[in-house]
Design an enzyme around this catalytic site. Sequence first.
Site, mmCIF file in Angstrom:
data_model
loop_
_atom_site.group_PDB
_atom_site.id
_atom_site.type_symbol
_atom_site.label_atom_id
_atom_site.label_comp_id
_atom_site.label_asym_id
_atom_site.label_seq_id
_atom_site.Cartn_x
_atom_site.Cartn_y
_atom_site.Cartn_z
ATOM 1 N N SER A 1 -11.397 -1.374 2.177
ATOM 2 C CA SER A 1 -10.793 -1.741 3.461
ATOM 3 C C SER A 1 -10.411 -0.496 4.253
ATOM 4 C CB SER A 1 -9.549 -2.601 3.227
ATOM 5 O OG SER A 1 -9.897 -3.825 2.634
ATOM 6 N N GLU B 1 -5.941 2.254 6.157
ATOM 7 C CA GLU B 1 -5.596 2.111 4.746
ATOM 8 C C GLU B 1 -6.168 3.279 3.951
ATOM 9 O OE1 GLU B 1 -6.574 -1.047 1.213
ATOM 10 O OE2 GLU B 1 -5.569 -1.794 3.007
ATOM 11 N N ARG C 1 0.795 -1.226 0.000
ATOM 12 C CA ARG C 1 0.000 0.000 0.000
ATOM 13 C C ARG C 1 0.831 1.282 0.000
ATOM 14 N NH1 ARG C 1 -2.737 -3.237 -1.771
ATOM 15 N NH2 ARG C 1 -4.721 -4.037 -0.971
#
Length: 297
Positions: free
Chosen positions: A208, A280, A159
Amino acid sequence: MRWARDVPLGPLVRYRIGGPAARLGRPRSIRDLAGALRDTDGLAHRMLGTGANVLVGDAGSRRPVLVLDGEFTSLRVDDEAIEARAAARLPVLAGAARRAGRTGFHFLEAVPGTVGGGLRMNAGSREDWLWDRVEWAEALTPAGELVRLRPEEAAPAYRRVNVPADWVFVRARFIATPGDARAIRDAHLGFRRRKVRDQVYELPSVGSTWKNPGPPHPPAWKIVDEVGMRGVRIGGARIAQRHANFIVNLGDAQAVDVLELMAETRRRAQARLGIRLEPEIHLWGFGRDELERVGAP
Protein backbone atom coordinates in the site's frame (compact mmCIF):
# COMPACT_ATOMS: atom_id res chain seq x y z
CA MET A 1 31.63 -5.86 11.76
CA ARG A 2 32.93 -4.29 8.56
CA TRP A 3 31.21 -1.59 6.58
CA ALA A 4 30.78 -1.99 2.82
CA ARG A 5 30.87 1.14 0.66
CA ASP A 6 28.57 2.25 -2.17
CA VAL A 7 26.34 -0.84 -2.01
CA PRO A 8 23.46 -0.86 -4.56
CA LEU A 9 20.16 -0.88 -2.66
CA GLY A 10 17.87 -1.74 -5.58
CA PRO A 11 18.58 -5.50 -5.34
CA LEU A 12 17.93 -5.40 -1.58
CA VAL A 13 14.44 -3.85 -1.67
CA ARG A 14 11.20 -5.27 -3.06
CA TYR A 15 10.74 -2.39 -5.49
CA ARG A 16 14.08 -3.19 -7.21
CA ILE A 17 14.55 0.58 -7.39
CA GLY A 18 17.16 2.89 -5.90
CA GLY A 19 20.75 4.03 -5.80
CA PRO A 20 23.55 2.93 -3.46
CA ALA A 21 24.06 3.16 0.28
CA ALA A 22 27.15 5.15 1.14
CA ARG A 23 27.82 2.62 3.92
CA LEU A 24 26.11 -0.70 4.63
CA GLY A 25 26.75 -3.02 7.56
CA ARG A 26 25.38 -6.44 8.47
CA PRO A 27 25.43 -6.90 12.26
CA ARG A 28 25.13 -10.57 13.23
CA SER A 29 24.82 -10.12 17.01
CA ILE A 30 23.81 -7.60 19.65
CA ARG A 31 27.49 -6.82 20.13
CA ASP A 32 27.93 -6.14 16.40
CA LEU A 33 24.84 -3.95 16.37
CA ALA A 34 25.95 -1.91 19.39
CA GLY A 35 29.30 -1.34 17.72
CA ALA A 36 27.67 -0.36 14.44
CA LEU A 37 25.48 2.22 16.18
CA ARG A 38 28.59 3.71 17.79
CA ASP A 39 30.32 3.76 14.39
CA THR A 40 27.65 5.94 12.81
CA ASP A 41 29.23 8.94 14.54
CA GLY A 42 25.94 10.67 15.22
CA LEU A 43 24.54 10.17 11.70
CA ALA A 44 20.97 8.92 11.71
CA HIS A 45 21.08 5.29 10.56
CA ARG A 46 18.49 3.42 8.54
CA MET A 47 17.37 -0.16 9.22
CA LEU A 48 16.66 -2.36 6.20
CA GLY A 49 14.83 -5.69 6.43
CA THR A 50 13.46 -7.01 3.16
CA GLY A 51 12.72 -3.49 1.93
CA ALA A 52 9.02 -4.34 1.87
CA ASN A 53 7.82 -0.76 2.34
CA VAL A 54 10.77 1.37 1.16
CA LEU A 55 11.24 3.56 -1.89
CA VAL A 56 14.93 4.45 -2.26
CA GLY A 57 15.80 7.56 -4.23
CA ASP A 58 17.78 7.25 -7.46
CA ALA A 59 20.80 8.85 -5.77
CA GLY A 60 20.65 6.33 -2.92
CA SER A 61 21.08 6.94 0.79
CA ARG A 62 23.85 9.01 2.38
CA ARG A 63 22.85 7.68 5.79
CA PRO A 64 24.45 4.43 7.05
CA VAL A 65 22.22 1.41 6.37
CA LEU A 66 22.10 -1.63 8.66
CA VAL A 67 20.79 -5.08 7.68
CA LEU A 68 20.42 -7.50 10.60
CA ASP A 69 21.71 -11.03 10.02
CA GLY A 70 23.09 -14.03 11.90
CA GLU A 71 21.48 -14.55 15.31
CA PHE A 72 18.80 -11.98 14.44
CA THR A 73 17.12 -14.46 12.05
CA SER A 74 16.19 -17.02 14.75
CA LEU A 75 12.68 -18.00 15.84
CA ARG A 76 11.52 -20.41 18.57
CA VAL A 77 8.11 -21.80 19.52
CA ASP A 78 7.46 -22.77 23.15
CA ASP A 79 4.36 -23.88 25.05
CA GLU A 80 2.53 -20.55 25.10
CA ALA A 81 4.51 -18.13 22.96
CA ILE A 82 6.76 -17.60 19.96
CA GLU A 83 10.01 -15.72 20.40
CA ALA A 84 11.44 -14.20 17.24
CA ARG A 85 14.46 -12.06 16.51
CA ALA A 86 14.10 -8.93 14.40
CA ALA A 87 15.40 -10.34 11.09
CA ALA A 88 13.01 -13.31 11.13
CA ARG A 89 10.56 -12.98 8.23
CA LEU A 90 6.90 -12.34 8.99
CA PRO A 91 5.80 -15.20 6.68
CA VAL A 92 8.10 -17.51 8.68
CA LEU A 93 6.42 -16.36 11.89
CA ALA A 94 2.99 -17.01 10.35
CA GLY A 95 4.09 -20.44 9.09
CA ALA A 96 5.50 -21.44 12.47
CA ALA A 97 2.24 -20.48 14.18
CA ARG A 98 0.19 -22.38 11.60
CA ARG A 99 2.26 -25.56 11.87
CA ALA A 100 2.29 -25.42 15.68
CA GLY A 101 -1.49 -24.85 15.86
CA ARG A 102 -1.30 -21.40 17.47
CA THR A 103 -4.12 -18.89 17.12
CA GLY A 104 -3.99 -15.26 16.05
CA PHE A 105 -1.34 -15.11 13.31
CA HIS A 106 -3.34 -15.73 10.11
CA PHE A 107 -3.24 -12.02 9.18
CA LEU A 108 0.53 -12.28 8.58
CA GLU A 109 0.14 -14.73 5.71
CA ALA A 110 1.64 -13.30 2.50
CA VAL A 111 2.79 -10.20 4.38
CA PRO A 112 6.39 -9.44 3.36
CA GLY A 113 8.92 -7.95 5.72
CA THR A 114 10.64 -8.82 8.97
CA VAL A 115 9.64 -8.91 12.62
CA GLY A 116 11.67 -5.76 13.33
CA GLY A 117 10.02 -3.80 10.56
CA GLY A 118 6.63 -5.19 11.52
CA LEU A 119 7.09 -3.99 15.09
CA ARG A 120 8.21 -0.55 13.93
CA MET A 121 5.19 0.01 11.66
CA ASN A 122 2.70 -2.19 13.55
CA ALA A 123 2.14 -4.38 10.49
CA GLY A 124 -1.17 -6.07 9.93
CA SER A 125 -4.60 -5.91 8.37
CA ARG A 126 -7.62 -3.69 8.97
CA GLU A 127 -8.72 -5.84 11.90
CA ASP A 128 -5.48 -7.27 13.33
CA TRP A 129 -2.12 -5.67 14.18
CA LEU A 130 1.17 -7.29 15.09
CA TRP A 131 1.32 -5.52 18.45
CA ASP A 132 -1.99 -7.20 19.37
CA ARG A 133 0.08 -10.40 19.74
CA VAL A 134 3.11 -8.91 21.54
CA GLU A 135 3.85 -9.85 25.14
CA TRP A 136 7.06 -7.79 25.08
CA ALA A 137 9.59 -6.50 22.60
CA GLU A 138 13.23 -5.51 23.06
CA ALA A 139 15.05 -2.63 21.41
CA LEU A 140 18.67 -1.48 21.46
CA THR A 141 19.29 2.22 21.98
CA PRO A 142 22.16 4.14 20.31
CA ALA A 143 23.86 4.14 23.72
CA GLY A 144 23.88 0.33 23.70
CA GLU A 145 21.12 -0.15 26.31
CA LEU A 146 18.72 -3.05 25.77
CA VAL A 147 15.19 -1.92 26.67
CA ARG A 148 12.20 -4.24 27.11
CA LEU A 149 8.86 -2.71 26.14
CA ARG A 150 5.32 -3.83 26.92
CA PRO A 151 2.58 -2.91 24.44
CA GLU A 152 1.23 -0.18 26.72
CA GLU A 153 4.69 1.42 26.75
CA ALA A 154 5.10 1.27 22.97
CA ALA A 155 1.59 2.72 22.51
CA PRO A 156 0.99 1.08 19.12
CA ALA A 157 -1.42 2.73 16.69
CA TYR A 158 -2.16 2.57 12.97
CA ARG A 159 1.19 2.01 11.23
CA ARG A 160 3.30 3.42 14.05
CA VAL A 161 4.56 2.99 17.60
CA ASN A 162 5.63 5.59 20.14
CA VAL A 163 9.23 4.37 20.29
CA PRO A 164 12.22 6.58 19.41
CA ALA A 165 13.12 6.23 15.73
CA ASP A 166 16.78 5.52 16.48
CA TRP A 167 16.02 2.55 18.74
CA VAL A 168 16.45 -0.78 16.94
CA PHE A 169 14.01 -3.59 17.62
CA VAL A 170 15.96 -6.81 18.14
CA ARG A 171 13.54 -9.39 19.58
CA ALA A 172 9.94 -9.96 20.59
CA ARG A 173 7.84 -12.53 22.43
CA PHE A 174 4.41 -13.12 20.91
CA ILE A 175 1.44 -14.62 22.72
CA ALA A 176 0.68 -17.86 20.85
CA THR A 177 -2.24 -19.73 22.38
CA PRO A 178 -2.82 -23.31 21.18
CA GLY A 179 -6.06 -23.86 19.28
CA ASP A 180 -7.82 -26.17 16.84
CA ALA A 181 -5.17 -27.06 14.25
CA ARG A 182 -7.59 -27.51 11.36
CA ALA A 183 -9.43 -24.25 12.00
CA ILE A 184 -6.11 -22.41 12.26
CA ARG A 185 -4.87 -23.89 8.99
CA ASP A 186 -8.10 -22.96 7.22
CA ALA A 187 -7.93 -19.39 8.55
CA HIS A 188 -4.34 -19.01 7.33
CA LEU A 189 -4.94 -20.47 3.89
CA GLY A 190 -8.17 -18.51 3.41
CA PHE A 191 -6.49 -15.23 4.30
CA ARG A 192 -3.58 -16.00 1.97
CA ARG A 193 -5.91 -16.78 -0.94
CA ARG A 194 -7.77 -13.49 -0.50
CA LYS A 195 -4.55 -11.45 -0.38
CA VAL A 196 -3.08 -13.10 -3.47
CA ARG A 197 -6.38 -12.60 -5.29
CA ASP A 198 -6.87 -8.95 -4.37
CA GLN A 199 -3.32 -7.58 -4.22
CA VAL A 200 -0.37 -7.45 -6.62
CA TYR A 201 2.43 -9.97 -6.28
CA GLU A 202 3.51 -10.61 -9.87
CA LEU A 203 5.31 -7.26 -10.25
CA PRO A 204 7.68 -5.48 -7.83
CA SER A 205 5.86 -3.15 -5.46
CA VAL A 206 5.96 -2.22 -1.79
CA GLY A 207 2.32 -2.84 -0.98
CA SER A 208 0.00 0.00 0.00
CA THR A 209 1.35 3.38 -1.08
CA TRP A 210 -0.95 5.52 1.09
CA LYS A 211 -2.27 5.22 4.61
CA ASN A 212 -6.03 4.98 4.90
CA PRO A 213 -7.14 8.45 6.07
CA GLY A 214 -9.81 7.04 8.37
CA PRO A 215 -13.48 7.96 8.89
CA PRO A 216 -15.35 9.70 7.44
CA HIS A 217 -13.12 9.29 4.38
CA PRO A 218 -13.09 6.22 2.13
CA PRO A 219 -10.06 3.88 2.07
CA ALA A 220 -7.00 5.05 0.17
CA TRP A 221 -7.51 2.76 -2.84
CA LYS A 222 -10.97 4.21 -3.42
CA ILE A 223 -9.63 7.77 -3.22
CA VAL A 224 -6.99 6.94 -5.85
CA ASP A 225 -9.70 5.44 -8.03
CA GLU A 226 -12.10 8.37 -7.57
CA VAL A 227 -9.52 10.91 -8.75
CA GLY A 228 -8.84 8.94 -11.92
CA MET A 229 -5.37 7.62 -11.14
CA ARG A 230 -5.98 3.87 -11.38
CA GLY A 231 -3.83 2.47 -14.20
CA VAL A 232 -1.93 5.74 -14.82
CA ARG A 233 1.68 5.22 -15.93
CA ILE A 234 4.73 7.45 -15.70
CA GLY A 235 7.97 6.03 -17.09
CA GLY A 236 8.42 2.50 -15.81
CA ALA A 237 5.95 2.82 -12.93
CA ARG A 238 2.18 2.36 -12.98
CA ILE A 239 -0.66 2.48 -10.49
CA ALA A 240 -1.99 -1.06 -10.52
CA GLN A 241 -5.33 -1.86 -12.14
CA ARG A 242 -6.12 -4.62 -9.64
CA HIS A 243 -5.44 -2.55 -6.53
CA ALA A 244 -5.28 1.23 -6.92
CA ASN A 245 -3.22 1.71 -3.74
CA PHE A 246 -0.30 -0.21 -5.28
CA ILE A 247 2.31 1.33 -7.59
CA VAL A 248 4.23 -1.33 -9.51
CA ASN A 249 7.60 -1.41 -11.20
CA LEU A 250 7.06 -2.55 -14.79
CA GLY A 251 10.72 -3.48 -15.05
CA ASP A 252 12.62 -0.26 -15.65
CA ALA A 253 11.05 2.17 -13.18
CA GLN A 254 13.09 4.83 -11.45
CA ALA A 255 12.29 6.36 -8.10
CA VAL A 256 11.35 9.64 -9.76
CA ASP A 257 8.60 7.82 -11.72
CA VAL A 258 7.01 6.53 -8.52
CA LEU A 259 7.37 9.91 -6.85
CA GLU A 260 5.63 11.71 -9.73
CA LEU A 261 2.70 9.28 -9.59
CA MET A 262 2.43 9.86 -5.86
CA ALA A 263 2.63 13.64 -6.19
CA GLU A 264 -0.08 13.78 -8.86
CA THR A 265 -2.35 11.44 -6.90
CA ARG A 266 -1.99 13.54 -3.77
CA ARG A 267 -2.54 16.78 -5.69
CA ARG A 268 -5.80 15.47 -7.19
CA ALA A 269 -7.04 14.04 -3.88
CA GLN A 270 -6.55 17.37 -2.17
CA ALA A 271 -7.92 19.48 -5.02
CA ARG A 272 -10.98 17.37 -5.80
CA LEU A 273 -11.85 15.72 -2.49
CA GLY A 274 -10.16 17.88 0.12
CA ILE A 275 -8.22 14.86 1.41
CA ARG A 276 -4.53 15.02 2.25
CA LEU A 277 -3.04 11.61 1.64
CA GLU A 278 -0.04 10.51 3.72
CA PRO A 279 2.43 7.88 2.45
CA GLU A 280 2.48 4.51 4.13
CA ILE A 281 5.80 3.70 2.49
CA HIS A 282 9.12 5.10 3.71
CA LEU A 283 11.08 7.33 1.35
CA TRP A 284 14.88 7.36 1.54
CA GLY A 285 17.26 9.78 -0.13
CA PHE A 286 14.79 12.48 -1.20
CA GLY A 287 15.01 16.22 -0.67
CA ARG A 288 12.66 18.24 1.52
CA ASP A 289 10.74 19.63 -1.46
CA GLU A 290 10.19 16.16 -2.89
CA LEU A 291 8.95 14.84 0.44
CA GLU A 292 6.57 17.77 0.87
CA ARG A 293 5.04 17.10 -2.56
CA VAL A 294 3.91 13.63 -1.45
CA GLY A 295 3.05 14.57 2.16
CA ALA A 296 5.86 12.61 3.77
CA PRO A 297 6.82 13.63 7.30
